[in-house]
Structures are given as C-alpha cells and as structure tokens.
Design a protein around this motif. Structure first.
Motif, short mmCIF file in Angstrom:
data_model
loop_
_atom_site.label_atom_id
_atom_site.label_comp_id
_atom_site.label_asym_id
_atom_site.label_seq_id
_atom_site.Cartn_x
_atom_site.Cartn_y
_atom_site.Cartn_z
N GLU A 7 30.35 30.77 49.64
CA GLU A 7 29.64 32.02 49.34
C GLU A 7 30.63 33.16 49.16
OE1 GLU A 7 25.98 34.72 51.18
OE2 GLU A 7 26.32 32.66 51.88
N GLY A 8 31.70 33.16 49.97
CA GLY A 8 32.74 34.17 49.83
C GLY A 8 33.45 34.03 48.49
N ILE A 9 33.71 32.80 48.08
CA ILE A 9 34.37 32.56 46.79
C ILE A 9 33.50 33.08 45.64
CG2 ILE A 9 35.08 30.75 45.17
CD1 ILE A 9 36.03 29.12 47.59
N SER A 10 32.19 32.84 45.73
CA SER A 10 31.28 33.32 44.68
C SER A 10 31.28 34.84 44.59
CB SER A 10 29.86 32.80 44.91
OG SER A 10 29.31 33.35 46.10
N MET A 11 31.33 35.51 45.76
CA MET A 11 31.38 36.97 45.76
C MET A 11 32.73 37.44 45.23
SD MET A 11 29.90 39.85 46.29
CE MET A 11 28.47 39.62 47.37
N GLY A 12 33.79 36.71 45.55
CA GLY A 12 35.11 37.04 45.03
C GLY A 12 35.18 36.93 43.52
N ALA A 39 52.69 40.72 39.94
CA ALA A 39 52.34 40.01 41.17
C ALA A 39 52.46 40.94 42.38
CB ALA A 39 53.25 38.79 41.35
N MET A 40 53.46 41.81 42.38
CA MET A 40 53.60 42.78 43.47
C MET A 40 52.46 43.79 43.44
SD MET A 40 56.02 41.90 45.40
CE MET A 40 55.95 43.37 46.43
N VAL A 41 52.00 44.14 42.24
CA VAL A 41 50.82 45.02 42.12
C VAL A 41 49.62 44.33 42.76
CG1 VAL A 41 49.22 46.12 40.52
CG2 VAL A 41 51.67 46.17 40.03
N ALA A 42 49.46 43.02 42.47
CA ALA A 42 48.35 42.25 43.03
C ALA A 42 48.43 42.17 44.54
CB ALA A 42 48.34 40.85 42.42
N SER A 161 43.92 35.32 43.80
CA SER A 161 44.28 34.23 42.88
C SER A 161 43.95 34.60 41.44
CB SER A 161 43.55 32.94 43.27
OG SER A 161 43.91 32.52 44.56
N ILE A 162 42.80 35.21 41.25
CA ILE A 162 42.40 35.58 39.89
C ILE A 162 43.25 36.74 39.37
CG2 ILE A 162 40.51 36.53 38.49
CD1 ILE A 162 38.59 34.85 40.09
N ASP A 163 43.62 37.65 40.27
CA ASP A 163 44.52 38.74 39.86
C ASP A 163 45.85 38.17 39.37
OD1 ASP A 163 42.74 40.75 40.32
OD2 ASP A 163 43.57 41.35 42.26
N LEU A 164 46.38 37.19 40.09
CA LEU A 164 47.63 36.55 39.66
C LEU A 164 47.44 35.82 38.33
CD1 LEU A 164 49.07 35.05 42.98
CD2 LEU A 164 49.80 37.11 41.77
N THR A 165 46.29 35.20 38.18
CA THR A 165 46.01 34.49 36.93
C THR A 165 45.92 35.46 35.76
OG1 THR A 165 44.77 32.78 38.14
CG2 THR A 165 44.39 32.94 35.77
N LYS A 166 45.28 36.59 36.00
CA LYS A 166 45.19 37.62 34.95
C LYS A 166 46.59 38.07 34.54
CE LYS A 166 40.82 39.63 36.59
NZ LYS A 166 40.22 40.78 37.29
#
Length: 206
Positions: A7-12, A39-42, A161-166
C-alpha cells in the motif's frame, strides 16, 4: 506487513507521478550536470521527506489523545487530499521552466543536496501531503508499529527509486515531457488523489 508495504508503494507511485518543481529540477540537473549530481538532488529530497514523515507522524500521534481527534483528523486529511486532487484537475498546462540552473554549473554535490532538500522542503503542499498521510496511517486500526514502518518505507523507497530512475533516463524521458503529457497526467493524479481523500473521510465517518 507485506500488505502495508504494498500500500505504501502504491502511494509512493502516486506521489512520484506528481508534476512539480522537484520533477523539473531532477530532469534539468541530470541533463545539464550529470546523473551523480541529480542523484544528490534526489537524496536531498529523500531527507526532506523523511524529516516531514517524523514531524507529521509524531505530531499527529501526540495530538491523538484529544477528544474526537481521530474523526477531525480524518476529515481534515481527507479534505486536504481532495483539495490536492481538485488543484490538479483544474491546473493549467505546465510550462517547462527556463534553464535557471545554468549558473550553478560549478556547484558541488553539497549544493545539489541542499537544492533538493530546499526545493522539496519549502513547498507547503509537501507538508500538507505528509500530514494527510499521517492522518491515514493513524486511522488504520489494523496497522501495528511494523505496518506503519513498512508503509512509510514503501512510500519513501518508491519515491527515491523513481527519482533516481527519472534522473538516469532523463534524456529519454525529456522527449515525452510535453504540455499534453503533463496535462493528462495531472488529470489522472487529480482523480486518484480525490479517491484517496474520499476514502479517508469514509474512514473518519466509520
């Protein structure tokens, strides 16, 4: 605990879909200064979110002894989420910001961390969002302490994780970040936020 984590992952995932200054900062930082800088920004964003999690969770818990606080919390948290949703539904097409960070080409990783931390931290909507999440967590009677930790870890790890992926696929992602794309993404996020808000109000009424 697994259910709380999922549920936390879905909200993330929902939080990561929001289009705002943090999104553009990550994309531009990666394009102009490289993945390590972005990455440091993330990481700065993650630390800022983590601080808000601690402040809102324990703040809500401290006030939980007040009479009728749970119901009030549910209504307030639900209204905040619904307000978020409406704001995204009526939001005009986002305009890609100009390259305002070009002058910081000599900035170091410390500057990148501070940038991510401050851009995320000074946004009042981020605080309101975490207040609504703390409200939702508090109202879930089925959650024990491990479930709460799993829920927050799910949100924070997914967003990071998604921020790093972006940042990593910024050059490929940039071509899809058009006004039309952002317009429809804002609508989808808005509807989802309203749904979470209504659910929170429903919990408060129960």
């Amino acid at each position: 605990m697994i259910e709380a984590l999922l549920e936390g992952i879905s909200m993330g995932l929902l939080l990561s879909a929001m289009i705002g200054p943090v999104f553009f900062t990550l994309i531009q930082s990666s394009l102009e200064k490289g993945f390590r800088y972005a990455a440091m920004v993330a990481i700065g964003i993650l630390v800022s979110d983590s601080l808000y999690v601690v402040l809102t969770y324990f703040g809500v818990r401290f006030l939980a002894e007040a009479t009728y606080f749970e119901s009030l919390l549910g209504y307030v948290g639900g209204v905040i989420l619904i307000g978020f949703g409406i704001s995204y539904l009526v939001k005009k097409q986002a305009v890609r910001p100009k390259n305002e960070i070009g002058e910081e080409s000599k900035g170091k990783k410390r500057g990148a961390f501070i940038k991510g931390f401050s851009i995320n931290g000074i946004n009042p909507f981020v605080l309101l969002f975490w207040i609504s999440i703390a409200s939702l967590v508090h109202l879930k009677e089925s959650f024990d302490s491990m479930d709460v930790w799993a829920y927050y870890v799910g949100i924070l790890s997914t967003v990071f994780s998604i921020d790093l992926t972006k940042a990593y696929i910024a050059k490929k992602l940039a071509q899809f970040v058009t006004p039309v794309f952002m317009f429809w993404l804002n609508k989808i996020v808005g509807i989802a936020m309203i749904g979470f808000g209504i659910r929170l109000v429903w919990f408060a009424m129960g």
